[in-house]
Design a protein around this motif. Structure first.
Motif, PDB file in Angstrom:
ATOM      1  N   ALA A   2       0.841  -1.199   0.000  1.00  0.00           N
ATOM      2  CA  ALA A   2       0.000   0.000   0.000  1.00  0.00           C
ATOM      3  C   ALA A   2       0.877   1.251   0.000  1.00  0.00           C
ATOM      4  O   ALA A   2       1.995   1.248   0.529  1.00  0.00           O
ATOM      5  CB  ALA A   2      -0.907   0.000   1.227  1.00  0.00           C
ATOM      6  N   THR A   3       0.375   2.301  -0.608  1.00  0.00           N
ATOM      7  CA  THR A   3       1.068   3.589  -0.606  1.00  0.00           C
ATOM      8  C   THR A   3       0.079   4.687  -0.257  1.00  0.00           C
ATOM      9  O   THR A   3      -1.125   4.564  -0.517  1.00  0.00           O
ATOM     10  CB  THR A   3       1.692   3.902  -1.978  1.00  0.00           C
ATOM     11  N   SER A  24      -3.604   3.691  -1.770  1.00  0.00           N
ATOM     12  CA  SER A  24      -3.677   2.793  -2.933  1.00  0.00           C
ATOM     13  C   SER A  24      -3.223   1.401  -2.519  1.00  0.00           C
ATOM     14  O   SER A  24      -2.131   1.242  -1.950  1.00  0.00           O
ATOM     15  CB  SER A  24      -2.797   3.324  -4.061  1.00  0.00           C
ATOM     16  N   PHE A  25      -4.058   0.387  -2.819  1.00  0.00           N
ATOM     17  CA  PHE A  25      -3.724  -0.983  -2.448  1.00  0.00           C
ATOM     18  C   PHE A  25      -4.538  -1.967  -3.261  1.00  0.00           C
ATOM     19  O   PHE A  25      -5.706  -1.711  -3.569  1.00  0.00           O
ATOM     20  CB  PHE A  25      -3.992  -1.229  -0.955  1.00  0.00           C
ATOM     21  N   ASP A  26      -3.919  -3.061  -3.668  1.00  0.00           N
ATOM     22  CA  ASP A  26      -4.609  -4.180  -4.339  1.00  0.00           C
ATOM     23  C   ASP A  26      -5.511  -3.715  -5.475  1.00  0.00           C
ATOM     24  O   ASP A  26      -6.637  -4.197  -5.627  1.00  0.00           O
ATOM     25  CB  ASP A  26      -5.420  -4.987  -3.316  1.00  0.00           C
ATOM     26  N   TYR A  76      -3.851  -0.991   7.250  1.00  0.00           N
ATOM     27  CA  TYR A  76      -3.849  -1.861   6.069  1.00  0.00           C
ATOM     28  C   TYR A  76      -3.080  -3.153   6.367  1.00  0.00           C
ATOM     29  O   TYR A  76      -3.534  -4.259   6.052  1.00  0.00           O
ATOM     30  CB  TYR A  76      -3.210  -1.142   4.880  1.00  0.00           C
ATOM     31  N   GLY A  77      -1.901  -3.021   6.987  1.00  0.00           N
ATOM     32  CA  GLY A  77      -1.096  -4.192   7.307  1.00  0.00           C
ATOM     33  C   GLY A  77      -1.805  -5.152   8.241  1.00  0.00           C
ATOM     34  O   GLY A  77      -1.741  -6.373   8.072  1.00  0.00           O
ATOM     35  N   PRO A  86      -9.052  -3.635   4.011  1.00  0.00           N
ATOM     36  CA  PRO A  86      -9.658  -2.564   4.822  1.00  0.00           C
ATOM     37  C   PRO A  86     -10.842  -1.938   4.101  1.00  0.00           C
ATOM     38  O   PRO A  86     -10.811  -1.756   2.894  1.00  0.00           O
ATOM     39  CB  PRO A  86      -8.509  -1.561   4.984  1.00  0.00           C
ATOM     40  N   THR A  87     -11.889  -1.637   4.846  1.00  0.00           N
ATOM     41  CA  THR A  87     -13.060  -1.007   4.254  1.00  0.00           C
ATOM     42  C   THR A  87     -12.840   0.489   4.139  1.00  0.00           C
ATOM     43  O   THR A  87     -12.078   1.088   4.899  1.00  0.00           O
ATOM     44  CB  THR A  87     -14.315  -1.262   5.106  1.00  0.00           C
TER      45      THR A  87
END
Length: 413
Positions: A2-3, A24-26, A76-77, A86-87
Motif C-alpha cells: 500500500a502507498t 492505494s492498495f490491491d 492496512y497491514g 480494509p473497508t
C-alpha cells in the motif's frame, strides 16, 4: 503493498483548501480526508507536505500528515495479516480527530457491506458480474420495502428464503432460473461476508431454489453458412455486427472477450487471452475465417458496439438470413412449465455464438475435453449447458451407423 499520497482539494484556490489522502492498495484507491487544510501557496506538491520555512505552524500540520500516513499503512497491514481488505469507512474513521468519538466498524450496515462487495468486484475488472450483483441488491431492497422484512445478516434464514422467493416469483414476476440466480448471488455475498468475520449466521446456506435447465439454442452449420452468405454493404452496421458474431461462432469467445482482443493476444494462428469473467487464460486456434476477422478487427475495420446493440442487430441478421424455423421457448415459474413458439431469429443473441461454437465443434469430432480447454470451462456440469446436439447431427450420425437410405434422409430434413 500500500502507498499513501496527499493532495489538495482545490490546488488553484486563493484560500486554504482541504488536504486529503489517497491510500492505494490491491488495485483500489480510497480517498480519505485528513481534516486539515492549507493555503495552496504554502503547499509543496513534490514533497506532499506544507512549507515550513516562514510558516512555523505548518510543522505541526506536517506531523499530523505523517501520523495519518502511518495509521493508514498500519491498519492496512493489520487487515491484510487477517486475510481481509480494509473497508473505505474504517479508513476514513482513522482520520477523525482524536477528540471525536469514532463510531465502531459495527456501524456499517448489511447494505454498506453489499455495496462494498459490488465495488470490489468492479475494481477487479469484473464489471458485468458487478452489474448482476447490483441487480440482486436492488431486488433485496425492493423486497424489504414491499414486505417490511428487515433484511440483515442475522435475518437471512430459511423463513426469509420462503418469503423472498415467493416475492420474486409473484410480485417481481421472475422465472425459476432467474430466482435461482438471485438466491445464489445472495449466498455468495453471505459467504464473502462470513469469511471476513462480518457475521456468524450459517442459516443462509440452507437457502435454495430449484433451477430448471433451459433448452439450449444454437445455430446449425447451415444457418451459420446462411449468415456468412448474406449480401450486405461492406462496413455497414449489419456487416460489422455479423463479423463480431461470426468471430464468436468461430472461437467460442464471450462478448466481453471479443471486445478485449488486442494485437498482443495474437500469436500466429493462435489467440491467447485471459477471459474477463473467470480470469482463465485460454489458447484458441484461429481457423482461416476467424483469423481474417481478427486481422480486420486489429486494423480498425471492425467497430466495437454494445452488447445490447449487437443483440438488436443479430435479430435483423437472422431474419434476413431466413433463420426462422419454429423454436419452442420454455420457461418455468414455480415449477409450472410455460411454453411459446417463436421464429428462431427472435432469440438470437451474443451468447448464441459461444454455444454454437461448442455444439458444432463437438459435431465435427473435437473431443469434449479439447473444446472445454478452448472455452475455459472447468467442469462438465457448466460445459453441458452449452451443448445442443442438433437434429441434423443426430440424423447424419444415425445414417452413418445404420446405413439409412438416402431418400429417407431427404424427407426428414
Amino acid at each position: 503493498m500500500a502507498t499513501v499520497s496527499f493532495h489538495l482539494k482545490e490546488p488553484k484556490a486563493d484560500k486554504p483548501t482541504a488536504i486529503f489522502a489517497f491510500l492505494s492498495f490491491d488495485g483500489r484507491r480510497v480517498k480519505v480526508y485528513s481534516g486539515l487544510s492549507v493555503h495552496p501557496k504554502q503547499w509543496i506538491k513534490a514533497d506532499q507536505r506544507a512549507k515550513v520555512r516562514g510558516y512555523a505552524s505548518n510543522g505541526k500540520l506536517n506531523d499530523s500528515l505523517e501520523l495519518l500516513e502511518k495509521k493508514l499503512l498500519a491498519y492496512y497491514g493489520e487487515q491484510r495479516a487477517l486475510g481481509l481488505l480494509p473497508t473505505s469507512e474504517a479508513l476514513r474513521i482513522l482520520a477523525l480527530p482524536e477528540e471525536v468519538e469514532a463510531p465502531t466498524q459495527a456501524a456499517l450496515t448489511f447494505w454498506d457491506y453489499f455495496n462494498e462487495w459490488i465495488a470490489l468486484t468492479r475494481d477487479r475488472g469484473k464489471v458485468r458480474t458487478a452489474q448482476t450483483y447490483a441487480t440482486a441488491l436492488r431486488h433485496l431492497r425492493e423486497f424489504q420495502e414491499a414486505k417490511g422484512y428487515a433484511v440483515d445478516f442475522d435475518t437471512i434464514t430459511p423463513i426469509f428464503g420462503d418469503r423472498y422467493t415467493a416475492y420474486l416469483l409473484t410480485t417481481a414476476g421472475l422465472t425459476d432460473n432467474t430466482i435461482e440466480k438471485m438466491v445464489s448471488r445472495l449466498k455468495r455475498f453471505m459467504k464473502y461476508a462470513a469469511d471476513r468475520g462480518f457475521h456468524t449466521n450459517a442459516s443462509y446456506q440452507k437457502l435454495n431454489w430449484r433451477r430448471q435447465e433451459p433448452d439450449i439454442m444454437t445455430l446449425t452449420a447451415e444457418e451459420v453458412a446462411a449468415l456468412e452468405a448474406l449480401d450486405l454493404p461492406a462496413g455497414g452496421y449489419l456487416d460489422n455486427a455479423r463479423m463480431l458474431f461470426l468471430l464468436s461462432c468461430y472461437t467460442g469467445l464471450r462478448y466481453s472477450d471479443l471486445v478485449s482482443i488486442r494485437s498482443e493476444h495474437v500469436r500466429g494462428h493462435m489467440l491467447r487471452i485471459t477471459t474477463q469473467k473467470t480470469r482463465e487464460t485460454v489458447s484458441i486456434p484461429l481457423q482461416a475465417r476467424a483469423l481474417l476477422i481478427v486481422t480486420r478487427y486489429l486494423a480498425g475495420g471492425v467497430r466495437l458496439i454494445t452488447n445490447q446493440k449487437l443483440n438488436f442487430y443479430l435479430k435483423q441478421l437472422g431474419q434476413l438470413a431466413g433463420i426462422d424455423s419454429p423454436l419452442e421457448v420454455v420457461r418455468y415459474k414455480g415449477g409450472e412449465r410455460l411454453n411459446s413458439t417463436v421464429p428462431k431469429w427472435e432469440k438470437l443473441g451474443c451468447h448464441t455464438g459461444r454455444r454454437t461454437f461448442v455444439t458444432l465443434s463437438l459435431e465435427r469430432g473435437l473431443r469434449p475435453e479439447l473444446v472445454m480447454k478452448i472455452t475455459g470451462h472447468r467442469d462438465w456440469k457448466s460445459f453441458k449447458r452449452y451443448v445442443n446436439i442438433t437434429e441434423q447431427a443426430v440424423e447424419r450420425e444415425f445414417a452413418k451407423v445404420y446405413e439409412m437410405p438416402e431418400p429417407l434422409l431427404k424427407t426428414t430434413k
